[in-house]
Design an enzyme around this catalytic site. Structure first.
Site, PDB file in Angstrom:
ATOM      1  N   LYS A 102     -58.399  34.405  75.982  1.00 41.76           N
ATOM      2  CA  LYS A 102     -57.007  34.516  75.544  1.00 41.76           C
ATOM      3  C   LYS A 102     -56.540  35.919  75.854  1.00 41.76           C
ATOM      4  O   LYS A 102     -57.336  36.851  75.880  1.00 41.76           O
ATOM      5  CB  LYS A 102     -56.907  34.290  74.024  1.00 41.76           C
TER       6      LYS A 102
HETATM    7  N1  GLU Z   1     -52.006  28.325  75.722  1.00 41.47           N
HETATM    8  C1  GLU Z   1     -52.495  26.990  75.762  1.00 41.47           C
HETATM    9  C2  GLU Z   1     -53.583  26.791  74.718  1.00 41.47           C
HETATM   10  O1  GLU Z   1     -53.628  27.470  73.756  1.00 41.47           O
HETATM   11  C3  GLU Z   1     -52.925  26.587  77.162  1.00 41.47           C
HETATM   12  C4  GLU Z   1     -54.024  27.417  77.760  1.00 41.47           C
HETATM   13  C5  GLU Z   1     -54.295  27.132  79.223  1.00 41.47           C
HETATM   14  O2  GLU Z   1     -53.656  26.248  79.779  1.00 41.47           O
HETATM   15  O3  GLU Z   1     -55.145  27.808  79.781  1.00 41.47           O
HETATM   16  O4  GLU Z   1     -54.379  25.890  74.788  1.00 41.47           O
END
Ligand code: GLU
Length: 410
Positions: A102
């Protein structure tokens, strides 16, 4: 509890269920790499603002690190660390070949100009570029970031590494984005809820639903459930909410949101606050915006029998215990919102193959992945008589542990 303490408390419960060995526990509990960078931005009025950005790579045993980037005032080291860990268990639960990561910048982007946001995005991408890559770590949108921000990230990364559409997902359609990706998180929520309702013998057309958040996730959930004949009685955004016991007009709400108005401004509705929405009279409550909104203080007031976590970590550990003790069914974030990253996986594979799928194929494959993960979670939960959250963590941890062992991490 801080977000990471809270996620680790869920992790511990899952780890215990599968009797995770101490050495593996030590490897899986903490992040592999944590990058913190300075992001200086010359603002339009001439001032220099120095923001702090993060990219946390939690675990990469099953594939390249994968996860969104959020621009939010609460996105600090602790929060991004917790969300990176959630991504590891989420990608494993839906069985896609990624690890968990993240990113975030501690910033409130409301009121920032597009030029300021672009400058900040490019600075941040350049600062973390050495840990990114098509087979290393692939960012995506999250809170307050969108396809345009992903386009800038992809461009900044490509400037030094050559044209690399697969290095970022959630891009605009004209730049390697995949048809279906934008709606994928919301559609995934609907597919899971549809499957769970069938398992529990519930008729969704008889259910009243409250959705907190009407952004990318909440608005698609509302549309999908409305199409299935469920009655969406409450919806909200950061400026407030709307309640209508006969069901809200979702098309009208979507029009308001598209024109940068609040859903609370809709005609013929009772205006409610975000806090009131959580406690409103409904059968299914879907937090689809911020984290930590269902707390020890308001969990006893939740009237819905089913909570579907479309947002990441919307329920604190203490609140989760209150909901479960009260006999409520909680479909955890790891499962409920995994459609987003699954859609990112489809986008990534299409970019690598330089091939475009039709949207119907995207949605069919998405449904398959989500239903398979739901079945695995329900089977584990029923067999072991545990909550769906404990089951989802246990399945994810078990898969990551197996791969980590094969790769020789332990
Ligand atoms: N931000 C989204 C999540 O929390 C998608 C993450 C992604 O597609 O890599 O799952």
């Amino acid at each position: 509890m801080t977000p990471i303490e809270s996620v680790n408390a869920f992790f511990d419960r899952g780890a215990q269920l599968i009797h995770l060995k101490d050495e593996m526990y030590a490897v899986l509990k903490s992040s592999y790499r944590e990058v913190q960078v300075q992001v200086p931005v010359r603002m339009d009025d001439g001032r220099l603002e120095v923001f702090t950005g993060y990219r946390i790579q939690h675990n990469g045993a099953r594939g390249p690190y994968k996860g969104g980037v959020r621009y939010h005032p609460t996105a600090d080291l602790d929060e991004v660390r917790a969300l990176a860990s959630l991504m590891t268990w989420k990608t494993a639960l839906v069985d896609i070949p990624f690890g968990g990561a993240k990113g975030g910048i501690t910033v409130d982007p409301t009121g920032m100009s597009p030029r300021e946001i672009q400058t900040m995005t490019r600075r941040f991408t350049n600062a973390i570029g050495h840990v990114l890559g098509v087979h290393r770590d692939i960012p995506a949108p999250d809170m307050n970031t969108n396809a345009q921000v992903m386009a800038w990230m992809m461009d900044a990364y490509s400037a030094t590494h050559g044209y690399s559409p697969a290095a970022v997902t959630g891009k605009p359609l004209d730049l390697g984005g995949a048809a279906g990706r934008e709606a994928a998180t919301g559609r995934g929520v609907v597919y899971v809820l549809e499957g769970a309702a069938k398992h529990w013998g519930l008729d969704l057309t008889e259910c009243r639903v409250a959705i907190q958040g009407f952004g990318n996730v909440g608005s698609w959930v509302a549309r999908g459930l409305d199409d299935l004949g469920a009655k969406v009685v409450a919806a909200s955004d950061r400026d407030g909410g709307a309640y209508r016991s006969d069901g809200l007009d979702i098309t009208a709400l979507a029009r308001l949101a598209g024109n940068r108005h609040s859903v609370a401004e809709a005609a013929d509705v009772e205006q409610i606050s975000n806090e009131e929405l959580l406690a409103c009279d409904c059968d299914i409550l879907i937090p689809a915006a911020l984290g930590d909104v269902i707390t020890e203080a308001n969990a006893p007031k939740v009237r819905a029998g089913i909570v579907v976590e479309a947002a990441n970590h919307p329920t604190t550990t203490e609140a989760d215990a209150i909901l479960v003790d009260a006999g409520k069914r909680v479909i955890p974030d790891l499962l409920a919102n995994a459609g987003g990253v699954t859609g990112s996986y489809f986008e990534w594979t299409q970019n690598i193959q330089q091939f475009k799928w039709k949207e119907e194929r995207f949605n069919d494959e998405l449904r398959d992945v989500m239903v398979r993960a739901l079945d695995a979670t329900l089977t584990f939960a029923d067999a072991r008589q545990v909550s769906m959250r404990d089951a989802a963590f246990a399945i994810g941890i078990e898969r990551v542990a197996r791969t980590s062992k094969l790769r020789g991490y332990v």
